[in-house]
Design a protein around this motif. Structure first.
Motif, mmCIF file in Angstrom:
data_model
loop_
_atom_site.group_PDB
_atom_site.id
_atom_site.type_symbol
_atom_site.label_atom_id
_atom_site.label_comp_id
_atom_site.label_asym_id
_atom_site.label_seq_id
_atom_site.Cartn_x
_atom_site.Cartn_y
_atom_site.Cartn_z
ATOM 1 N N HIS A 1 1.316 4.095 -2.958
ATOM 2 C CA HIS A 1 0.920 6.002 -2.664
ATOM 3 C C HIS A 1 2.172 6.578 -2.613
ATOM 4 C CE1 HIS A 1 -2.468 4.586 -0.381
ATOM 5 N NE2 HIS A 1 -2.749 5.498 -0.784
ATOM 6 N N TYR A 2 3.403 5.878 -2.554
ATOM 7 C CA TYR A 2 4.527 6.745 -2.640
ATOM 8 C C TYR A 2 5.005 7.058 -4.904
ATOM 9 C CZ TYR A 2 6.578 7.200 1.521
ATOM 10 O OH TYR A 2 7.312 7.816 2.552
ATOM 11 N N ASP B 1 -2.375 7.246 3.054
ATOM 12 C CA ASP B 1 -1.968 5.586 2.900
ATOM 13 C C ASP B 1 -1.438 5.567 4.796
ATOM 14 O OD1 ASP B 1 0.918 4.007 2.655
ATOM 15 O OD2 ASP B 1 2.399 5.236 4.030
ATOM 16 N N TRP B 2 -1.191 5.911 5.445
ATOM 17 C CA TRP B 2 -0.974 6.249 7.143
ATOM 18 C C TRP B 2 -2.576 5.708 7.774
ATOM 19 C CZ3 TRP B 2 1.630 11.588 8.512
ATOM 20 C CH2 TRP B 2 2.945 11.232 8.046
ATOM 21 N N ILE C 1 0.906 -0.977 0.130
ATOM 22 C CA ILE C 1 0.082 0.305 0.595
ATOM 23 C C ILE C 1 0.853 1.336 0.055
ATOM 24 C CG2 ILE C 1 -1.614 1.649 1.815
ATOM 25 C CD1 ILE C 1 -2.868 -1.142 2.160
ATOM 26 N N ALA C 2 2.061 1.424 0.959
ATOM 27 C CA ALA C 2 3.146 2.478 1.210
ATOM 28 C C ALA C 2 3.686 2.448 -0.328
ATOM 29 C CB ALA C 2 3.823 2.173 1.811
ATOM 30 N N ASP D 1 9.128 6.599 7.487
ATOM 31 C CA ASP D 1 8.633 5.266 6.720
ATOM 32 C C ASP D 1 8.950 3.923 6.154
ATOM 33 O OD1 ASP D 1 5.756 6.851 7.217
ATOM 34 O OD2 ASP D 1 5.794 7.536 4.876
ATOM 35 N N THR E 1 -2.673 2.251 6.260
ATOM 36 C CA THR E 1 -1.147 1.226 6.718
ATOM 37 C C THR E 1 -0.972 1.276 7.941
ATOM 38 O OG1 THR E 1 0.238 3.095 6.537
ATOM 39 C CG2 THR E 1 -0.277 1.335 4.489
ATOM 40 N N TYR F 1 -1.916 12.345 -0.096
ATOM 41 C CA TYR F 1 -1.524 10.285 -0.797
ATOM 42 C C TYR F 1 -1.467 9.972 0.804
ATOM 43 C CZ TYR F 1 -2.593 11.414 -5.493
ATOM 44 O OH TYR F 1 -3.283 11.493 -6.478
ATOM 45 N N ARG F 2 0.191 10.721 1.527
ATOM 46 C CA ARG F 2 0.837 10.224 2.825
ATOM 47 C C ARG F 2 -0.083 10.512 3.866
ATOM 48 N NH1 ARG F 2 6.432 10.340 3.274
ATOM 49 N NH2 ARG F 2 6.580 12.183 1.781
#
Length: 252
Positions: A60-61, A94-95, A56-57, A230, A98, A90-91
């Motif tokens: 988003h990265y 993501d959080w 998932i990270a 991260d 995740t 987006y960060r």
């Protein structure tokens, strides 16, 4: 909010850090899932979730990286901000996905009953989601004259944050100490401590704008700071969780 003017060096630095973070997340995902066959059935969920976190990270990265590239254009004399805003939301998306999973993967390798695991997963997952939601409104405030607003949301996010840290280090200490194997017990403690230490870097990065860092410098500092955090909290902890599951599986 308009994109701040950045130097070529600043742009390249963020570009390289985001690219490195993306590659690290992708590589960690592949490595973790390739070790799934070494794990006993009861521990496979933890490994799958660990890989899911970095997967998932990575997505988003990729989105953050693309947004950064689209936010600036090179005209031969230097970089010029475009009218496409850099989307750092987006960060947080993501959080929101995740961070609860990061806590669940730790819980799943601990010596807890099914009921306790479920209860802790729901409680800590909810606290993690609340922490992210509470912090986001302040994240988009970068102006120094609005520092009080950012401090307010920082304080709100620190309440569930403190609860999570306390639970990891104190509330779950009984389950950690219940591990009969000293090696596995030590690795679980490492995962708990590494998670807490890496998480403690996020509130520090959050207050960069309140420390007098402004303009392009604060944007660059935040991107680098969060990316490093991260990598530690997702990749390093995920690899450690995978190692714990493999070790437990071999000793069954």
């Amino acid at each position: 909010m308009a994109n701040p003017a950045v130097s070529t060096e600043q742009f390249d630095l963020v570009y390289d850090v985001l690219s490195f973070s993306l590659a690290t997340m992708m590589a960690t995902t592949i490595f973790i899932w390739m070790r799934l066959g070494e794990c006993a059935e009861r521990y496979k969920s933890a490994v799958i979730i660990s890989g899911l976190v970095t997967f998932i990270a990575a997505y988003h990265y990729l989105r953050i990286f693309s947004s950064w590239v689209e936010a600036y254009t090179y005209d031969g004399d230097g970089l010029t901000p475009t009218y496409v805003p850099f989307n750092d939301a987006y960060r947080y998306m993501d959080w929101l996905l995740t961070v609860p999973l990061l806590l669940i993967e730790i819980i799943l390798v601990m010596k807890l009953s099914a009921e306790e695991s479920s209860s802790k997963s729901v409680t800590l997952g909810a606290a993690a989601a609340l922490m992210i939601i509470a912090g986001y409104p302040g994240e988009i405030v970068l102006d120094a004259d609005q520092a009080s607003t950012r401090w307010m949301f920082w304080g709100a996010a620190m309440l569930p944050f403190s609860y999570i840290v306390y639970t990891l280090l104190v509330g779950l200490s009984g389950a950690t100490n219940a591990e009969e194997d000293a090696e596995i017990r030590g690795k679980i403690k490492q995962a708990q401590v590494l998670t807490v230490l890496s998480w403690c870097t996020y509130p520090i990065v959050y207050i960069f704008p309140m420390m007098g860092i402004t303009g392009s410098n604060v944007v660059v500092a935040i991107q680098i700071g969060y990316s490093v955090s991260d990598i530690i909290s997702k990749c390093a902890v995920g690899l450690l969780i995978t190692d714990i599951t493999v070790s437990k599986s071999r000793k069954m």
